[in-house]
Structures are given as C-alpha cells and as structure tokens.
Design an enzyme around this catalytic site. Structure first.
Site, PDB file in Angstrom:
ATOM      1  N   ASP A 175       0.750  -1.252  -0.093  1.00 35.35           N
ATOM      2  CA  ASP A 175       0.086  -0.097   0.116  1.00 35.35           C
ATOM      3  C   ASP A 175       0.764   1.391   0.001  1.00 35.35           C
ATOM      4  O   ASP A 175       0.731   2.168  -0.999  1.00 35.35           O
ATOM      5  CB  ASP A 175      -0.850   0.039   1.003  1.00 35.35           C
ATOM      6  CG  ASP A 175      -2.059   1.201   0.947  1.00 35.35           C
ATOM      7  OD1 ASP A 175      -2.392   1.417  -0.046  1.00 35.35           O
ATOM      8  OD2 ASP A 175      -2.281   1.750   2.181  1.00 35.35           O
ATOM      9  N   CYS A 205     -16.073   2.700   0.750  1.00 36.40           N
ATOM     10  CA  CYS A 205     -17.491   2.627  -0.176  1.00 36.40           C
ATOM     11  C   CYS A 205     -17.347   1.545  -0.921  1.00 36.40           C
ATOM     12  O   CYS A 205     -16.135   1.220  -1.705  1.00 36.40           O
ATOM     13  CB  CYS A 205     -17.676   4.116  -0.624  1.00 36.40           C
ATOM     14  SG  CYS A 205     -19.072   4.084  -2.001  1.00 36.40           S
ATOM     15  N   CYS A 233     -20.701  -3.064 -20.585  1.00 31.85           N
ATOM     16  CA  CYS A 233     -21.356  -2.870 -19.208  1.00 31.85           C
ATOM     17  C   CYS A 233     -20.912  -1.527 -18.631  1.00 31.85           C
ATOM     18  O   CYS A 233     -19.580  -1.318 -18.695  1.00 31.85           O
ATOM     19  CB  CYS A 233     -20.561  -4.026 -18.058  1.00 31.85           C
ATOM     20  SG  CYS A 233     -21.232  -4.095 -16.399  1.00 31.85           S
ATOM     21  N   CYS A 266     -19.270   0.365  -6.199  1.00 36.21           N
ATOM     22  CA  CYS A 266     -18.858  -0.014  -7.468  1.00 36.21           C
ATOM     23  C   CYS A 266     -18.550  -1.392  -7.592  1.00 36.21           C
ATOM     24  O   CYS A 266     -18.730  -1.935  -8.587  1.00 36.21           O
ATOM     25  CB  CYS A 266     -18.044   0.896  -8.227  1.00 36.21           C
ATOM     26  SG  CYS A 266     -16.198   0.711  -7.172  1.00 36.21           S
ATOM     27  N   CYS A 293     -14.429  10.392  -4.785  1.00 34.35           N
ATOM     28  CA  CYS A 293     -14.637   8.879  -4.433  1.00 34.35           C
ATOM     29  C   CYS A 293     -15.008   9.076  -2.758  1.00 34.35           C
ATOM     30  O   CYS A 293     -14.363   9.641  -2.055  1.00 34.35           O
ATOM     31  CB  CYS A 293     -13.483   8.009  -4.668  1.00 34.35           C
ATOM     32  SG  CYS A 293     -13.695   6.547  -3.935  1.00 34.35           S
TER      33      CYS A 293
END
Length: 329
Positions: A121, A232, A185, A235, A207
C-alpha cells in the site's frame, strides 16, 4: 524446477494462487497519464508528488530485475451487517496480514540467493498497473483490479527482487484503457454515488471512500456520505465479475465480531484504550479515532436521524463537527 516455479510453489503452499511476475523497469508509458492528473488537479495527498518515483521502481532497489505481484483475497463467505464500514475494513489490518506473508516469501528468495524487499500500500509503485501487466487481473471501468477467482475483493502486495524471473508483459497501457473485459457494461458508473467514475474521467478526489478518510469535509461531502463510516463498496457490490467468486481462506481477514454489528455508540464514546484494542488493529485504524468518530456522528445524524447535539466530547475537532451537522438538513 526453475527458480520462478519454486517461488510459485512456495506461494501456493501458503495458500496464495494469484501471482504474477513482471520486469522491474521504468514504466515510461505512465508519465503522460500522471502529468495530466497533475494538470487537472485530481491528485490527492495520498499520492506521490514525484512522478519519476511513481514510474521507476528501481529507486527502491537499483539492481531490481523482477516485480512479483500478489493478490490477497479478503472477502469471507458470510452475511455482512450494514454498519457503514466497507467490507475490506472488517478483518485485521491488511498491512500487517500481507506483510507477514510477504516477509516469508522474501526470506524464501533470500535463501535462494537473491535480494528481496516487499511493499504493501504505502509506496510509489503503480500497483494495479503492475498487477495487470503481470497477469494477476485486469483493471475495470471502476478503476479496480479484478481477478478471475476473487473478483475485485483483493489487496495487492509486491516484492522486488534482483533475480530474473519475469515474464513478458500481459498487456499494455493503451489496451488497458479500452477496458475490453467490461465490454458494454457500465453498471459501476450508475452505482457510483458521486460519479467519481464515469465514461469521461475518473476523479478519486470525489470518491466516497477517499472522502471518508479526509480530515476536513465540506458540507456537500457530509451530505454525500449517506451512512458510510469508512470506505465505499458501491461500484463493487453490483459488478458482474463479483457475482460468482471464490471466497477468502485467509484467517486474518475474517470479520471481527464487533465489526459485524452496530458499533456506533461504542465508537462515539471510545477512549484511547478501547480504540487501541479494537479499531486500531483494523484496516481503517490508521486514520485515528477522531475521523471515525466524526463519520459515525454523521451517520447517526444524517442517516439514522438521531440527535447528536447532546453528545459530550473533549475534542475540539469532534465538537466542531457536532455543531456543523446539527443543523444540516
């Protein structure tokens, strides 16, 4: 057995199956992309300012020859209570879980005579792009790395080594940007609450996952959270590639008991001791307790309709947000 096959076999023995190898090189093809992000002012404080560091992994290891990319699945097969926390935050801190695995693989490589350093990360590597080139998965229209086995519910870790084990690149930047695997899509575009992903431009600064991590929020951001405490998943939840997937077997990512219930009152009244013994050890703990308290207060007021004005706090930061959200409709 080749050295690459030995490394793969060792990773498999640890239960890791999504592994790829790519040449450790300067990713010059990304330079214009990053320059444009700067010009459009859509970088954020979590991104490396120096573009050369972002495209040249050899600043970590001058003699680096190969980058090993590994996807770690985190989603377990169980029902999840909607408490505002993203699915990726519910187990132990992924930085520590991944580091434990990567340290073992690095030691295996060192025993074989090579140098190896690992990354989770917080680094300058273009991690998703590297994973794509290494064949670990593809990058979807939602900007997520999507794997065949586990969909997008994965964390990424990398190892740079001075041993030559890399394959030819699995794709290229131009092909990546076509998102051919997604085809027609566009479900994720419709699901994104702030349209941070859309057909024209991706802007991580709006975001909601990023917004839940910001230290200072504008009024529109407070209103936009709509019950999200940290992260979140919008998506991902309706992405077709996440419908029929394998679940994680990694014990460290199994949701902690308190993360599968409404923990709001505990968080609002949480002191340093309880924070360190609970949330500090999760993947959202690095942000500190006050940001989490703020988000819970916003959830309580804006999402659940509770009066938060009488809540007592010694924190000027929290008190300021109590005052702010009290009158927001």
């Amino acid at each position: 057995m080749s050295l690459k096959e030995e490394v793969l076999s060792y990773c498999n023995s640890l239960g890791l199956t999504n592994i790829g190898f790519v040449k450790c090189r300067k990713f010059s093809e990304l330079e214009e992309f990053y320059e444009n992000r700067k010009k459009l002012n859509i970088q954020n404080e979590f991104e490396e300012e120096d573009i050369q560091k972002r495209i040249n992994p050899n600043h970590y290891m001058e003699e680096g020859k190969t980058i090993i990319s590994i996807a770690f699945p985190y989603l377990h097969d169980q029902e999840h209570f909607d408490n505002g926390f993203s699915l990726y935050t519910r187990g132990n801190d992924y930085h520590m879980v991944l580091k434990d695995y990567l340290d073992k693989i690095c030691e295996f490589i060192r025993v074989k005579g090579g140098k190896a350093i690992s990354f989770v990360d917080s680094n300058t590597l273009p991690e998703r792009y590297i994973a794509y080139l290494a064949g670990v998965g593809f990058i979807g229209k939602n900007n997520m790395l999507i794997t065949k086995e586990y969909g997008s519910y994965v964390f990424l870790g990398e190892i740079i080594t001075d041993l030559e084990m890399y394959d030819d690149d699995n794709g290229n930047f131009e092909e990546l940007m076509k998102h051919k695997e997604c085809g027609e899509c566009s479900i994720c575009f419709g699901e994104c609450p702030t349209k941070s992903i859309n057909p024209n431009r991706k802007n991580s600064n709006i975001c909601l996952s990023y917004i839940t991590q910001k230290k200072d929020l504008e009024e529109w951001e407070i209103k936009a959270l709509k019950g999200r405490t940290f992260g979140c998943d919008s998506c991902q939840l309706r992405c077709p590639y996440n419908e029929e997937i394998k679940f994680s077997h990694i014990e460290g990512f199994k949701p902690l008991e308190f993360m599968e219930k409404d923990y709001s009152d505990n968080i609002v009244n949480m002191g340093n001791g309880e924070f360190k013994s609970t949330l500090k050890n999760t993947s959202c703990g690095w942000r500190g307790k006050n940001v989490l308290k703020r988000n819970v207060l916003i959830r309580m007021k804006m999402y659940n309709g509770k009066d938060v004005s009488a809540i007592k706090t010694d924190s000027p930061y929290i008190q300021a947000y109590i005052n702010r959200i009290r009158d927001i409709k």
